[in-house]
Design a protein around this motif. Structure first.
Motif, PDB file in Angstrom:
ATOM      1  N   VAL A 171       0.879  -1.173   0.000  1.00 20.64           N
ATOM      2  CA  VAL A 171       0.000   0.000   0.000  1.00 20.64           C
ATOM      3  C   VAL A 171       0.916   1.222   0.000  1.00 20.64           C
ATOM      4  CG1 VAL A 171      -1.885   1.197   1.146  1.00 20.64           C
ATOM      5  CG2 VAL A 171      -1.698  -1.299   1.313  1.00 20.64           C
ATOM      6  N   ASP A 172       0.868   1.971  -1.084  1.00 14.80           N
ATOM      7  CA  ASP A 172       1.746   3.137  -1.242  1.00 14.80           C
ATOM      8  C   ASP A 172       0.991   4.361  -0.724  1.00 14.80           C
ATOM      9  OD1 ASP A 172       3.258   5.278  -2.092  1.00 14.80           O
ATOM     10  OD2 ASP A 172       3.616   4.478  -4.100  1.00 14.80           O
ATOM     11  N   GLU A 173       1.370   4.789   0.474  1.00 11.85           N
ATOM     12  CA  GLU A 173       0.698   5.936   1.115  1.00 11.85           C
ATOM     13  C   GLU A 173       1.550   7.204   1.001  1.00 11.85           C
ATOM     14  OE1 GLU A 173      -0.499   4.992   5.121  1.00 11.85           O
ATOM     15  OE2 GLU A 173      -2.161   3.738   4.465  1.00 11.85           O
ATOM     16  N   ALA A 174       2.124   7.431  -0.176  1.00  7.43           N
ATOM     17  CA  ALA A 174       2.991   8.603  -0.366  1.00  7.43           C
ATOM     18  C   ALA A 174       2.266   9.912   0.002  1.00  7.43           C
ATOM     19  CB  ALA A 174       3.481   8.665  -1.815  1.00  7.43           C
ATOM     20  N   TYR A 175       0.942   9.935  -0.196  1.00 10.65           N
ATOM     21  CA  TYR A 175       0.184  11.188  -0.004  1.00 10.65           C
ATOM     22  C   TYR A 175      -0.744  11.138   1.207  1.00 10.65           C
ATOM     23  CZ  TYR A 175       1.946  11.988  -4.685  1.00 10.65           C
ATOM     24  OH  TYR A 175       2.788  12.143  -5.766  1.00 10.65           O
ATOM     25  N   HIS A 176      -0.538  10.167   2.091  1.00  8.22           N
ATOM     26  CA  HIS A 176      -1.501   9.949   3.180  1.00  8.22           C
ATOM     27  C   HIS A 176      -1.746  11.204   4.020  1.00  8.22           C
ATOM     28  CE1 HIS A 176      -3.705   7.808   6.304  1.00  8.22           C
ATOM     29  NE2 HIS A 176      -2.999   8.493   7.177  1.00  8.22           N
TER      30      HIS A 176
END
Ligand SMILES: Cc1ncc(COP(=O)(O)O)c(C=O)c1O
Length: 373
Positions: free
Chosen positions: A203-208
């Motif tokens: 899960v790529d949460e680069a912008y979380h």
């Protein structure tokens, strides 16, 4: 071999890529290539355009200066202080054994693919999504399968699960929220994706950090899911893109797997010092997030008023549709000194939320070029 002269130096250059004994699976690929142009308003690669506050910059500089005294020695290969910093920042009872970091989340994702994809294996993402997933996968010799989203770019739990079951990938990328569309991803999609595969789910949460306050992170799903990885970056909310620091949280066994593929001492002593110092100032560094979100929402409202369609975004950018000719509009904005991104989705363009002044410059330029369908 041709020789190109520059001043008095003679540089030997090979004439063509095709003449090299390049791996067959790399032939015909194009490298990542978001244009880098020094325009007054650069809103094309989803950076945080606010500079690091001066007092934080001073403290980071002090830390780098101290680290410089030890630069004759290799850095801590296990970057323990930094991993403790990320564990504290993420919370949820995580400890350093569950954390990994590298030079940007791109390198983090590359480590994941080197360990879990590679020749004869398959990675999967749901297009349109982050353009580096296929490139990183193919770089390790793996193939890449592009799954589909709905017309509004959402992805339901049922659709994700059935597409994953069909493709049987070794690594699945779920970009949450998604780049380049901004689309949120509810946790039930992640749970369904995980249950549909025996492979790794990233899960790529680069912008979380730009999601509404209180939005649960996929970190909350880690207990009991040893194949789940949640990746993050300091490049966006933390305004640290130039420092190149990304990280992930996962089961300690996943971290052991990544140790097999990383280069020894991959995080320099200067990078570790800078990132640890920035993390100590997390609340200040993240103080700009609400302002960026306000500018993002202003972009959405204003482009709608100009006759375009803004897609829901939980990130620091807006994808808008209804552009008659994206390549032409992109060029005309460029000519006005505003750099945004044509991500190749028909009739769409993507723009990063900048400072208030940068955002105004973009909106004024967009209004002046009148390029709605
Ligand atoms: C979804 C996503 N993941 C990862 C990255 C990589 O960021 P970095 O390598 O700077 O951490 C980006 C950068 O734009 C991104 O949009």
């Amino acid at each position: 071999m041709p020789v190109r002269g520059r001043g008095s130096t003679m540089e030997r250059v090979t004439s063509r890529l095709d003449d090299l004994p390049l791996r067959d699976d790399l032939r015909g690929l194009t490298p990542y290539g978001a244009p880098q142009a020094s325009l007054p308003v650069a809103l094309n690669v989803n950076e945080n355009t606010h500079p690091v506050p001066q007092d934080v910059a001073d403290d980071i500089l002090d830390s780098i200066a101290r680290a410089l005294h030890d630069v004759n020695r290799y850095p801590d290969r296990e970057f323990v202080t930094l991993r403790e910093g990320f564990a504290d920042y993420l919370g949820h009872g995580l400890d350093a054994a569950q954390i990994w970091a590298a030079n940007g989340s791109n390198e983090v994702l590359q480590h994941v693919l080197q360990a879990f994809a590679g020749p004869g294996r398959t990675a999967m993402g749901f297009a349109p999504t982050y353009s580096m997933y296929p490139l990183l996968a193919r770089g390790t010799g793996a193939s890449f399968v592009a799954g589909a989203r709905e017309a509004d770019f959402s992805l339901s739990a049922g659709s994700a699960a059935s597409q994953i079951a069909d493709a049987a990938p070794d690594v699945v990328f779920l970009c949450s929220p998604n780049n380049p569309t901004g689309t949120p991803m509810p946790l039930d999609v992640i749970e369904a994706a995980y249950d549909a595969t025996r492979g790794i789910v990233v899960v790529d949460e680069a912008y979380h950090e730009f999601a509404p306050h209180g939005t649960p992170s996929a970190v909350t799903l880690l207990p009991g899911r040893e194949r789940l990885i949640v990746s993050r970056t300091m490049s966006k909310a933390f305004a640290f893109a130039g420092a190149r620091v990304g990280y992930l949280a996962a089961d300690p066994a996943v971290v052991d797997a990544l140790r097999l593929v990383r280069l020894p001492y991959h995080l320099s002593v200067l990078t570790q010092a800078a990132a640890s110092a920035a993390l100590r100032h997390a609340p200040t560094m993240l103080g700009m997030v609400d302002e960026i979100v306000a500018q993002r929402d202003r972009i959405s409202a204003t482009v709608e008023a100009l006759g375009y369609t803004a897609h829901e975004s939980w990130t620091n950018f807006v994808l808008f549709g209804g552009v008659a000719d994206p390549a032409d509009a992109w060029q005309r904005l460029y000519d006005e000194g505003v750099l945004i991104r044509d991500v190749g989705i028909p009739h769409h363009l993507r723009v990063t939320a900048g400072t208030e002044d940068e955002t105004t410059a973009f909106l004024d330029a967009l209004a002046s070029i009148d390029s709605a369908l």
